[in-house]
Design an enzyme around this catalytic site. Structure first.
Site, mmCIF file in Angstrom:
data_model
loop_
_atom_site.group_PDB
_atom_site.id
_atom_site.type_symbol
_atom_site.label_atom_id
_atom_site.label_comp_id
_atom_site.label_asym_id
_atom_site.label_seq_id
_atom_site.Cartn_x
_atom_site.Cartn_y
_atom_site.Cartn_z
ATOM 1 N N ARG A 1 -10.474 1.043 8.379
ATOM 2 C CA ARG A 1 -10.062 -0.315 8.727
ATOM 3 C C ARG A 1 -11.198 -1.094 9.381
ATOM 4 O O ARG A 1 -11.027 -2.268 9.691
ATOM 5 C CB ARG A 1 -8.896 -0.223 9.716
ATOM 6 C CG ARG A 1 -7.524 -0.168 9.018
ATOM 7 C CD ARG A 1 -6.639 -0.910 9.825
ATOM 8 N NE ARG A 1 -5.263 -1.120 9.821
ATOM 9 C CZ ARG A 1 -4.246 -0.372 9.514
ATOM 10 N NH1 ARG A 1 -4.398 0.798 9.023
ATOM 11 N NH2 ARG A 1 -3.027 -0.801 9.691
ATOM 12 N N ARG B 1 11.279 -5.096 4.520
ATOM 13 C CA ARG B 1 11.118 -3.691 4.922
ATOM 14 C C ARG B 1 12.041 -3.386 6.112
ATOM 15 O O ARG B 1 12.681 -2.348 6.156
ATOM 16 C CB ARG B 1 9.653 -3.443 5.285
ATOM 17 C CG ARG B 1 9.348 -2.020 5.661
ATOM 18 C CD ARG B 1 7.903 -1.693 5.363
ATOM 19 N NE ARG B 1 7.009 -2.007 6.466
ATOM 20 C CZ ARG B 1 5.682 -2.021 6.358
ATOM 21 N NH1 ARG B 1 5.111 -1.763 5.211
ATOM 22 N NH2 ARG B 1 4.931 -2.285 7.400
ATOM 23 N N ARG C 1 10.147 0.528 12.735
ATOM 24 C CA ARG C 1 8.799 0.637 13.278
ATOM 25 C C ARG C 1 8.663 -0.378 14.398
ATOM 26 O O ARG C 1 9.039 -1.531 14.250
ATOM 27 C CB ARG C 1 7.778 0.294 12.186
ATOM 28 C CG ARG C 1 7.422 1.450 11.316
ATOM 29 C CD ARG C 1 6.485 1.049 10.216
ATOM 30 N NE ARG C 1 5.228 0.457 10.698
ATOM 31 C CZ ARG C 1 4.149 0.307 9.938
ATOM 32 N NH1 ARG C 1 4.181 0.714 8.674
ATOM 33 N NH2 ARG C 1 3.054 -0.218 10.421
ATOM 34 N N LYS D 1 0.819 -1.220 0.000
ATOM 35 C CA LYS D 1 0.000 0.000 0.000
ATOM 36 C C LYS D 1 0.847 1.262 0.000
ATOM 37 O O LYS D 1 0.587 2.187 -0.751
ATOM 38 C CB LYS D 1 -0.914 0.073 1.238
ATOM 39 C CG LYS D 1 -2.047 -0.909 1.276
ATOM 40 C CD LYS D 1 -3.055 -0.546 2.371
ATOM 41 C CE LYS D 1 -2.478 -0.486 3.770
ATOM 42 N NZ LYS D 1 -2.071 -1.779 4.328
ATOM 43 N N ARG E 1 -1.401 -8.091 13.461
ATOM 44 C CA ARG E 1 -1.885 -7.094 12.497
ATOM 45 C C ARG E 1 -2.628 -7.790 11.357
ATOM 46 O O ARG E 1 -3.633 -7.294 10.869
ATOM 47 C CB ARG E 1 -0.718 -6.242 11.989
ATOM 48 C CG ARG E 1 -0.191 -5.301 13.083
ATOM 49 C CD ARG E 1 1.206 -4.802 12.795
ATOM 50 N NE ARG E 1 1.294 -4.037 11.575
ATOM 51 C CZ ARG E 1 2.402 -3.928 10.836
ATOM 52 N NH1 ARG E 1 3.498 -4.561 11.194
ATOM 53 N NH2 ARG E 1 2.396 -3.195 9.767
HETATM 54 P P1 AMP Z 1 -0.229 1.008 9.363
HETATM 55 O O1 AMP Z 1 0.953 1.916 9.230
HETATM 56 O O2 AMP Z 1 -1.370 1.390 8.449
HETATM 57 O O3 AMP Z 1 0.135 -0.446 9.260
HETATM 58 O O4 AMP Z 1 -0.812 1.224 10.853
HETATM 59 C C1 AMP Z 1 -0.022 0.955 11.984
HETATM 60 C C2 AMP Z 1 -0.908 0.830 13.218
HETATM 61 O O5 AMP Z 1 -1.613 2.070 13.415
HETATM 62 C C3 AMP Z 1 -1.995 -0.221 13.143
HETATM 63 O O6 AMP Z 1 -1.527 -1.513 13.488
HETATM 64 C C4 AMP Z 1 -3.000 0.323 14.154
HETATM 65 O O7 AMP Z 1 -2.565 0.123 15.478
HETATM 66 C C5 AMP Z 1 -2.933 1.820 13.902
HETATM 67 N N1 AMP Z 1 -3.884 2.253 12.846
HETATM 68 C C6 AMP Z 1 -3.575 2.828 11.648
HETATM 69 N N2 AMP Z 1 -4.681 3.128 10.951
HETATM 70 C C7 AMP Z 1 -5.731 2.716 11.733
HETATM 71 C C8 AMP Z 1 -7.142 2.732 11.568
HETATM 72 N N3 AMP Z 1 -7.713 3.218 10.448
HETATM 73 N N4 AMP Z 1 -7.913 2.249 12.568
HETATM 74 C C9 AMP Z 1 -7.364 1.755 13.694
HETATM 75 N N5 AMP Z 1 -6.042 1.690 13.917
HETATM 76 C C10 AMP Z 1 -5.217 2.170 12.946
#
Ligand code: AMP
Length: 199
Positions: free
Chosen positions: A88, A127, A139, A13, A150
């Site tokens: 999400r 990554r 991260r 993404k 996740r």
């Molecule tokens: P990402 O970078 O999109 O993988 O997001 C990293 C973390 O941020 C996720 O594992 C969640 O803990 C939180 N997060 C990001 N976007 C959302 C969302 N739309 N709803 C809930 N938690 C989110």
């Protein structure tokens, strides 16, 4: 153009979002990036979400909906945006519908990057290795244990969002297992910007 990119962690993404924003001059809105920035800055939101993020769990809908509502009201998002990592959950998708309706704008498409779960571990490992090689801070949630959580969160809470947009006629599914350039080309094609090659 207003787009959503959907797909599990490690599906590509971030890479495709960057390419789309460069190509179409729209702003990238990654809720993960916004939340990580809040954690780093130690804001009240950051303090609230840090532990959940480290555990690989979703943060509460109302927190992330408020962040997106603020962000899409900024002048730079007026001409279009690409949401990466949001919505999400189905309640987040419904909240986004209400936000956009209030603004009198519509989504153009929701692109789902479909990948086999087996490849996600490889991609996250890459990554991590790339970030280490660049001397970047890793991260906190890019590790095998948290990745499992996740992916589980994606399967349980985000997969229904795919059906939600399919019902609304907005879903465009793309094979995320293909090489990066091929995925980009397929996204262009489903967006109707480029004709499919003659058979
Ligand atoms: P990402 O970078 O999109 O993988 O997001 C990293 C973390 O941020 C996720 O594992 C969640 O803990 C939180 N997060 C990001 N976007 C959302 C969302 N739309 N709803 C809930 N938690 C989110």
């Amino acid at each position: 153009m207003r787009l959503i990119l959907l797909g599990p962690p490690g599906c590509g993404k971030g890479t495709q979002s960057k390419r789309l924003t460069d190509k179409y001059g729209i702003v990238p809105l990654s809720t993960g990036d916004m939340l990580r920035a809040a954690v780093k800055a130690g804001t009240p939101v950051g303090l609230k979400v840090r532990d959940l993020m480290d555990l690989g769990e979703l943060v509460p809908d109302e927190v992330v909906v408020a962040i997106v509502a603020d962000r899409i009201d900024q002048p730079d998002a007026k001409n279009g945006f690409i949401l990466d990592g949001f919505p999400r959950t189905v309640p987040q998708a419904e909240a986004l519908d209400r936000m956009l309706e209030r603004k009198g704008v519509k989504l153009d498409a929701v692109i789902e990057l479909k990948v086999d779960e087996g490849i996600l571990h490889e991609r996250i490992a890459k990554r991590v290795a790339d970030a280490k090689a660049r001397g970047e801070t890793l991260r906190a949630d890019d590790n095998p244990e948290t990745l499992e959580k996740r992916v589980h969160a994606y399967r349980m809470q985000t997969a229904p969002v795919v059906s939600y947009y399919a019902k609304h006629g907005l879903l465009r599914t793309v094979d995320g297992m293909a090489p990066i350039d091929a995925v980009s080309a397929e996204i262009d094609r489903v967006l109707g910007r480029v004709e499919a090659p003659a058979p």
